[in-house]
Design a protein around this motif. Structure first.
Motif, PDB file in Angstrom:
ATOM      1  N   ARG A  43      -8.394   6.399 -12.369  1.00  0.00           N
ATOM      2  CA  ARG A  43      -8.535   5.219 -11.511  1.00  0.00           C
ATOM      3  C   ARG A  43      -8.377   3.972 -12.368  1.00  0.00           C
ATOM      4  O   ARG A  43      -8.843   3.930 -13.506  1.00  0.00           O
ATOM      5  N   LEU A  44      -7.734   2.970 -11.796  1.00  0.00           N
ATOM      6  CA  LEU A  44      -7.430   1.762 -12.567  1.00  0.00           C
ATOM      7  C   LEU A  44      -7.550   0.528 -11.680  1.00  0.00           C
ATOM      8  O   LEU A  44      -7.103   0.530 -10.527  1.00  0.00           O
ATOM      9  N   SER A  73      -2.347   3.581  -3.909  1.00  0.00           N
ATOM     10  CA  SER A  73      -2.171   2.331  -4.642  1.00  0.00           C
ATOM     11  C   SER A  73      -2.218   1.169  -3.666  1.00  0.00           C
ATOM     12  O   SER A  73      -1.598   1.214  -2.598  1.00  0.00           O
ATOM     13  N   LEU A  74      -2.962   0.136  -4.028  1.00  0.00           N
ATOM     14  CA  LEU A  74      -3.041  -1.088  -3.237  1.00  0.00           C
ATOM     15  C   LEU A  74      -2.754  -2.262  -4.157  1.00  0.00           C
ATOM     16  O   LEU A  74      -3.378  -2.404  -5.213  1.00  0.00           O
ATOM     17  N   PHE A 130       0.850  -1.189   0.000  1.00  0.00           N
ATOM     18  CA  PHE A 130       0.000   0.000   0.000  1.00  0.00           C
ATOM     19  C   PHE A 130       0.884   1.236   0.000  1.00  0.00           C
ATOM     20  O   PHE A 130       1.930   1.266   0.651  1.00  0.00           O
ATOM     21  N   SER A 131       0.484   2.241  -0.760  1.00  0.00           N
ATOM     22  CA  SER A 131       1.197   3.516  -0.753  1.00  0.00           C
ATOM     23  C   SER A 131       0.196   4.648  -0.890  1.00  0.00           C
ATOM     24  O   SER A 131      -0.874   4.483  -1.489  1.00  0.00           O
ATOM     25  N   ALA A 178      -5.378   4.939  -7.857  1.00  0.00           N
ATOM     26  CA  ALA A 178      -6.212   6.134  -8.024  1.00  0.00           C
ATOM     27  C   ALA A 178      -5.353   7.377  -7.866  1.00  0.00           C
ATOM     28  O   ALA A 178      -4.490   7.446  -6.981  1.00  0.00           O
ATOM     29  N   ARG A 179      -5.576   8.345  -8.752  1.00  0.00           N
ATOM     30  CA  ARG A 179      -4.952   9.662  -8.621  1.00  0.00           C
ATOM     31  C   ARG A 179      -6.059  10.690  -8.831  1.00  0.00           C
ATOM     32  O   ARG A 179      -6.677  10.732  -9.891  1.00  0.00           O
ATOM     33  N   GLU A 180      -6.299  11.494  -7.815  1.00  0.00           N
ATOM     34  CA  GLU A 180      -7.431  12.409  -7.843  1.00  0.00           C
ATOM     35  C   GLU A 180      -6.960  13.847  -7.675  1.00  0.00           C
ATOM     36  O   GLU A 180      -6.100  14.141  -6.837  1.00  0.00           O
TER      37      GLU A 180
END
Length: 422
Positions: free
Chosen positions: A218-219, A183-184, A138-139, A207-209
């Motif tokens: 999101r992916l 990120s997971l 996780f980050s 995800a980058r928001e």
């Protein structure tokens, strides 16, 4: 006062490092630790020897966290010594910290030539692989980006094939912003079966928001594979699928097949390859594109703390959008090193050339060609922890040159946050 004097002069109170070492050798680790706890400081004593004896004795006594603290202190003071790092890896292993154990074993193998020691390391790594079935990471962090949409920042570009300048709309130019990136990752590996193969599966949620949700990204990416050993190669084959959401709407769906292989001809070298076929559907343009890919790489351990490598990749895109059909050749380098205090730095320079099948505008004789350069630099520190998380940073410089200036851009991206592998 007399009683106090007698207690201070009791034989065995002022014990020596040699006595602690003798107790350890004779199978009395608790006694060795007790001696070290009551040890009087002697300038002639080697502090590294004391830490080493403490680490070994604590391991034998089942006090794994104390062993880790002592051996980490020794490795920090003398990072080029192989034996302490091996014992630190063993302490992590016994404490159940497989991630750090694997990392220490991998760092030290480059400086070892003794085949018996290398075989022992392989046994530890095999046992770690066998006893763990699920890994996850996780980050989270902030991600400033000078060019979120990878576009030109020019208000006007000269298009030679029409002989006129072209005014670039404001919303089509480079847009900057700072996103929250999370990120997971999940990685499952089943236990080996009777024939030595096993099933694997993985998933990535990214995800980058941004404050401007037009650029939200999101992916979800999932993989399934069958892993087997063939001669000296480890091969994994299976399907993959992804779904991407851009700006709040589903923008892409895709699936594919992948064959990957790794081979370690010797302890300091690893070879790898990948073959793949992917099919993607861009829902925003309602166009479908297929990609065939191949890559081959090598990573070499230059020392116990430094690795270098290079990967060559080839990609071929084709599909409904003939203007996007192209071939791409790429080269990616790797240089990784760890400093004495635990600071790690990784450089991954890359360059790619994309040659399109069609001319820039369909009538010009000049086919579109793009050259993209990139230099990601990653920095972390293995000894720093924030609630179990490791600080991590990355900065990436990227530039694209093209025969069509509309597709040229410059970009700088940063990630500053924390990460953890469980």
């Amino acid at each position: 006062m007399a009683a106090l004097f007698i207690w201070l002069c009791t034989p065995g109170l002022a014990q020596t490092v040699a006595e602690a070492e003798a107790a350890l050798v004779n199978g009395a680790p608790v006694e060795a630790l007790d001696i070290l706890d009551r040890l009087e400081v002697d300038p002639a004593d080697d502090p590294l020897q004391i830490l080493f004896i403490e680490g070994l004795a604590a391991m034998d006594a089942g006090q794994f966290q104390r062993a880790i603290r002592a051996l980490e202190a020794m490795v920090t003071a003398a990072p080029d010594l192989t034996r302490p790092r091996l014992e630190l890896a063993r302490a992590y292993f016994l404490a159940g910290d497989d991630g750090n154990a694997m990392r220490q074993f991998e760092l030290v193998t480059g400086g070892i030539t003794d085949l018996a020691v290398l075989d022992t390391i392989e046994q530890f790594l095999a046992e770690i692989e066998a006893r763990r079935t699920l890994w996850y990471s996780f980050s989270i962090g902030l991600a400033p980006d000078t060019n979120i949409n990878a576009a030109t920042d020019a208000a006007t570009v000269d298009l030679a094939f029409i002989g006129l300048p072209f005014d670039v709309p404001a919303d089509a130019r480079a847009q900057s912003g700072t996103g929250l990136e999370t990120s997971l990752g999940l990685d499952w590996r089943g236990r080996p079966d009777e024939v030595g193969g096993r099933w694997t599966a993985g998933a990535t949620l990214f995800a980058r928001e941004y404050s401007d949700d037009r650029f939200d990204d999101r992916l979800i990416d999932v993989t399934l594979g069958r892993q087997v050993r063939l001669s000296d190669w480890t091969l994994t084959f299976g399907p993959k699928a992804l779904i991407r959401q851009s700006g709040g709407a589903v923008s892409e769906r895709g699936y594919g097949l992948r064959l990957q292989g790794t081979h370690t001809p010797r302890a300091t070298r690893q070879l790898s390859f990948s073959l793949g076929k992917d099919w993607d559907h861009n829902l925003l343009t309602d166009r479908r594109m297929a990609r065939a890919s191949a890559s081959a790489g090598i990573v070499e351990a230059l020392s116990g703390r430094t690795r270098a490598g290079v990967t060559l990749s080839l990609d071929r895109y084709h599909g409904e959008a003939t203007t996007e059909a192209r071939g791409v050749v790429g080269l990616t380098g790797l240089f990784y090193t760890e400093f004495a205090d635990g600071l790690t730095v990784a450089l991954r320079p890359r360059v790619s050339l994309a040659v399109y099948d069609q001319a820039v505008n369909g009538i010009s004789g000049n086919r579109r060609r793009d050259i993209t350069y990139g230099l990601p630099v990653e920095v972390s520190h293995r000894r720093l922890r924030i609630a179990g998380f490791q600080p991590y940073g990355q900065i990436t410089w990227e530039q694209r040159d093209s025969v069509n200036p509309f597709f040229e851009y410059d970009r700088q991206r940063v990630f500053a946050g924390v990460s953890r592998r469980f």
